[in-house]
Design a protein around this motif. Structure first.
Motif, mmCIF file in Angstrom:
data_model
loop_
_atom_site.group_PDB
_atom_site.id
_atom_site.type_symbol
_atom_site.label_atom_id
_atom_site.label_comp_id
_atom_site.label_asym_id
_atom_site.label_seq_id
_atom_site.Cartn_x
_atom_site.Cartn_y
_atom_site.Cartn_z
ATOM 1 N N GLY A 55 0.748 -1.313 0.001
ATOM 2 C CA GLY A 55 -0.028 -0.057 0.253
ATOM 3 C C GLY A 55 0.956 1.473 0.006
ATOM 4 N N PHE A 56 1.960 1.398 -1.027
ATOM 5 C CA PHE A 56 2.796 2.454 -0.966
ATOM 6 C C PHE A 56 2.151 3.768 -1.338
ATOM 7 C CE2 PHE A 56 2.796 0.158 -4.939
ATOM 8 C CZ PHE A 56 2.351 0.902 -5.886
ATOM 9 N N GLY A 57 0.908 3.688 -1.704
ATOM 10 C CA GLY A 57 0.447 5.320 -2.145
ATOM 11 C C GLY A 57 1.103 6.039 -3.188
ATOM 12 N N THR A 58 1.451 7.308 -2.824
ATOM 13 C CA THR A 58 2.366 7.960 -3.835
ATOM 14 C C THR A 58 3.710 7.799 -3.781
ATOM 15 O OG1 THR A 58 2.244 9.835 -2.266
ATOM 16 C CG2 THR A 58 0.266 9.983 -3.821
ATOM 17 N N GLY A 59 4.130 6.938 -2.724
ATOM 18 C CA GLY A 59 5.473 6.480 -2.902
ATOM 19 C C GLY A 59 6.272 7.567 -1.987
ATOM 20 N N THR A 60 5.621 7.979 -0.793
ATOM 21 C CA THR A 60 6.482 9.075 -0.068
ATOM 22 C C THR A 60 7.554 8.579 0.648
ATOM 23 O OG1 THR A 60 4.344 10.130 0.482
ATOM 24 C CG2 THR A 60 6.219 10.415 2.148
ATOM 25 N N LEU A 61 7.366 7.204 1.193
ATOM 26 C CA LEU A 61 8.624 6.517 1.649
ATOM 27 C C LEU A 61 9.335 5.839 0.776
ATOM 28 C CD1 LEU A 61 10.149 5.439 4.156
ATOM 29 C CD2 LEU A 61 8.255 3.673 4.382
ATOM 30 N N THR A 62 8.801 4.856 -0.167
ATOM 31 C CA THR A 62 9.398 4.146 -0.993
ATOM 32 C C THR A 62 10.366 5.137 -1.962
ATOM 33 O OG1 THR A 62 7.255 4.085 -2.154
ATOM 34 C CG2 THR A 62 8.314 2.230 -1.118
ATOM 35 N N THR A 63 9.840 6.174 -2.103
ATOM 36 C CA THR A 63 10.681 7.141 -3.139
ATOM 37 C C THR A 63 12.027 7.465 -2.620
ATOM 38 O OG1 THR A 63 9.054 8.209 -3.978
ATOM 39 C CG2 THR A 63 10.889 9.312 -4.137
ATOM 40 N N LYS A 64 12.052 7.705 -1.077
ATOM 41 C CA LYS A 64 13.314 8.105 -0.427
ATOM 42 C C LYS A 64 14.227 6.822 -0.245
ATOM 43 C CE LYS A 64 12.257 12.245 0.677
ATOM 44 N NZ LYS A 64 13.127 13.192 -0.127
ATOM 45 N N LEU A 65 13.621 5.710 -0.155
ATOM 46 C CA LEU A 65 14.204 4.597 -0.173
ATOM 47 C C LEU A 65 15.087 4.111 -1.621
ATOM 48 C CD1 LEU A 65 11.927 2.208 1.895
ATOM 49 C CD2 LEU A 65 13.885 3.041 2.619
ATOM 50 N N TYR A 66 14.149 4.292 -2.544
ATOM 51 C CA TYR A 66 14.500 4.171 -4.062
ATOM 52 C C TYR A 66 15.901 5.154 -4.188
ATOM 53 C CZ TYR A 66 14.120 4.177 -9.140
ATOM 54 O OH TYR A 66 14.390 4.179 -10.613
ATOM 55 N N GLU A 67 15.705 6.305 -3.787
ATOM 56 C CA GLU A 67 16.784 7.218 -4.172
ATOM 57 C C GLU A 67 18.275 7.028 -3.346
ATOM 58 O OE1 GLU A 67 13.862 11.088 -4.769
ATOM 59 O OE2 GLU A 67 14.751 10.770 -2.939
#
Length: 205
Positions: A55-67
């Motif tokens: 349920g990552f939504g707009t990617g608020t957390l995952t974007t930081k992890l990805y970056e």
């Protein structure tokens, strides 16, 4: 509870709505940034970690992890949320699926260092949460960890106190976490309180 269409419609204003609640220290998102920050810092202790976000939504957390070099995988049931998140993380592996029915393939066939869910699993009744958590534990690498940041409480009493204080704002259709109840199924479960209505549930493999 919002359905798929509801989340599609809410997607573009989601981050703003969450941010306002967090800044005003109001239910349900008081402590949101701190919850995500703590989970982020925990995952960053393992460089290049493989992370599944439920349920990552707009990617608020995952974007930081990805970056920051994580191998990001995710499942969400909103097409619009996936579209917004994919624009931020073109190399992430994002799949559409209703997690109340479990993980979709190929997510279910992989192993991860961390599995995280932030403000998503409160849509599942406790029995469904437990069943889903069992599936997720089976997808962890040795030494892996499930990290859930959500509207969560140590006990039913603490939740009821918050519901009284929230008044008409309280959402009776959600199934918020009660750590002491979930420990009956997962004895090693840990709960870290972050705000009056938020905390982090962690379960180690």
């Amino acid at each position: 509870m919002l359905d798929k269409q509801g989340f599609d419609l809410w997607a573009d204003g989601y981050d703003e709505a969450v941010g306002l609640s967090d800044e005003d220290n109001t239910y349900p998102f008081a402590g949101y940034k701190e919850v995500l920050g703590k989970i982020f810092r925990t995952i960053m202790e393992k460089p290049g970690a493989s992370v599944l976000d439920i349920g990552f939504g707009t990617g608020t957390l995952t974007t930081k992890l990805y970056e920051n070099g994580c191998d990001v995988w995710g499942q969400d049931f909103s097409e619009r949320m996936i579209e917004l998140a994919s624009a931020k993380m073109p190399g992430a592996h994002l799949y559409q699926g209703d997690f109340s029915k479990g993980l979709v393939e190929p997510l279910a066939g992989r192993k991860y260092d961390f599995i995280t869910a932030t403000y998503s699993m409160h849509h599942l009744p406790d029995e469904q949460k437990a069943s889903f958590l069992r599936q997720l534990l089976g997808c962890l690498n040795p030494g892996g960890q499930i990290l859930v940041g959500d509207v969560a409480f140590e006990s039913l009493e603490a939740m009821e106190k918050c519901s009284v204080e929230a008044g008409d704002e309280w959402d009776d259709e959600e199934f918020y976490w009660k750590a002491d109840e979930m420990r009956k199924v997962f004895p090693g479960l840990k709960f870290e309180k972050v705000s009056f209505c938020a905390g982090i549930i962690s379960i180690n493999n």
